[in-house]
Enzyme design. Structure first.
Site: not given
Ligand SMILES: [Zn+2]
Length: 290
Positions: A79, A101, A239
């Site tokens: 992630d 990302d 999360n």
């Molecule tokens: Zn995120």
């Protein structure tokens, strides 16, 4: 079924998969237990920090063990990986999926960097004959995974632009796209307001086989989550909610039983709390028996 097949099914049938983060094997087990309980597949995410704590190879080993024990589809996602090195580490360790990302970079650099990882993964996984899924991110997602103490203002220019989204997925070759539509990481002081119309517009602009991902699902009211799923979101990241629930349950147990020193006893309540909360989220996402 591969992760891609599950996400395509979710997009077509208007329900969402849940992505839950873990930094310990106990948390991975709680996520998988919850998924097994409701008949869903399990998607476990580790950020760079979580993966470094757990160990990339160890996380993969635990996933493999849990697959044998629980006999359900379990996918491990790297992630918010923000460097090419970290993303390659996850691919080499045989994660099932990457979220690269580079959304903080200008558009062209984001495309180029993401494309590099897509090509690297393809070169590896065509050799291993392994299904792999890659997520890119476009738009500016503020905040981090905690309870925010200050007000975070989301600006309209942070939002993912549908035309750019189309160009991005085509040029970068990703399977999933994380979008910014009024969501912020962590639990914000104000109630978030998702731009549901924007989700619909991005969904219409992007090819159907590319799944849309909503990060920062913690603290978003249930009606907005449902509307986001109806508009085309197929994967929701949680999360902060589970971190907070786990920590509060652990703190309570430790203060109520100060003499308990056996870790698997004093963290039992925290593990159950985590599992039960994930069951609730999977129900909210209509992931039951999927
Ligand atoms: Zn995120």
């Amino acid at each position: 079924m591969s992760l891609q097949e599950i996400l395509s099914k979710a997009t077509k049938e208007h329900w969402s998969t849940g992505h839950f983060n873990a930094s310990e094997s106990d948390q991975m087990r709680a996520i998988v237990k919850a998924a097994k309980e409701v008949g869903a597949s399990a998607i476990v995410g580790t950020s760079e920090g979580e993966a470094n704590h757990l160990g990339y190879e160890v996380a993969v080993g635990i996933r493999d063990g849990l697959r044998k024990e629980f006999d359900i589809p379990i996918f491990l996602n790297a992630d918010h990986h923000k460097s090419v090195e970290a993303a390659k580490h996850a691919i080499d360790a045989r994660y099932d999926s990457i979220h690269i990302d580079l959304s903080a970079l200008p558009f062209e650099e984001n495309v180029r960097g993401t494309r590099d990882i897509v090509e690297y993964a393809r070169s590896k996984f065509s050799i291993f004959n392994f299904q792999f899924s890659i997520e890119g991110e476009l738009g500016y997602l503020r905040g981090d995974s905690k309870i925010q103490k200050e007000k975070i203002e989301v600006k309209p220019e942070d939002y993912t632009n549908p035309d750019e989204a189309k160009k991005f997925v085509e040029a970068a070759g990703v399977n999933r796209l994380a979008i910014a539509v009024g969501n912020i990481h962590g639990i914000s002081l104000d109630e978030p307001a998702l731009d549901i119309e924007r989700i619909r517009a991005i969904r219409a602009a992007v090819p159907e086989e590319v799944a849309l991902v909503l990060h920062a699902g913690s603290g978003i009211p249930e009606d907005q989550i449902k509307a986001a799923i109806a508009a085309g979101i197929a994967n929701i990241h949680i999360n902060t909610d589970i971190r907070v629930a786990y920590t509060e349950a652990l703190r309570k147990e430790l203060s109520e039983k100060p003499d308990e020193t056996t870790p698997y006893k004093f963290d039992e309540a925290a593990r159950d709390t985590l599992k039960n909360l994930i069951v609730e989220k999977l129900r909210l996402f209509s992931s039951v028996s999927k």
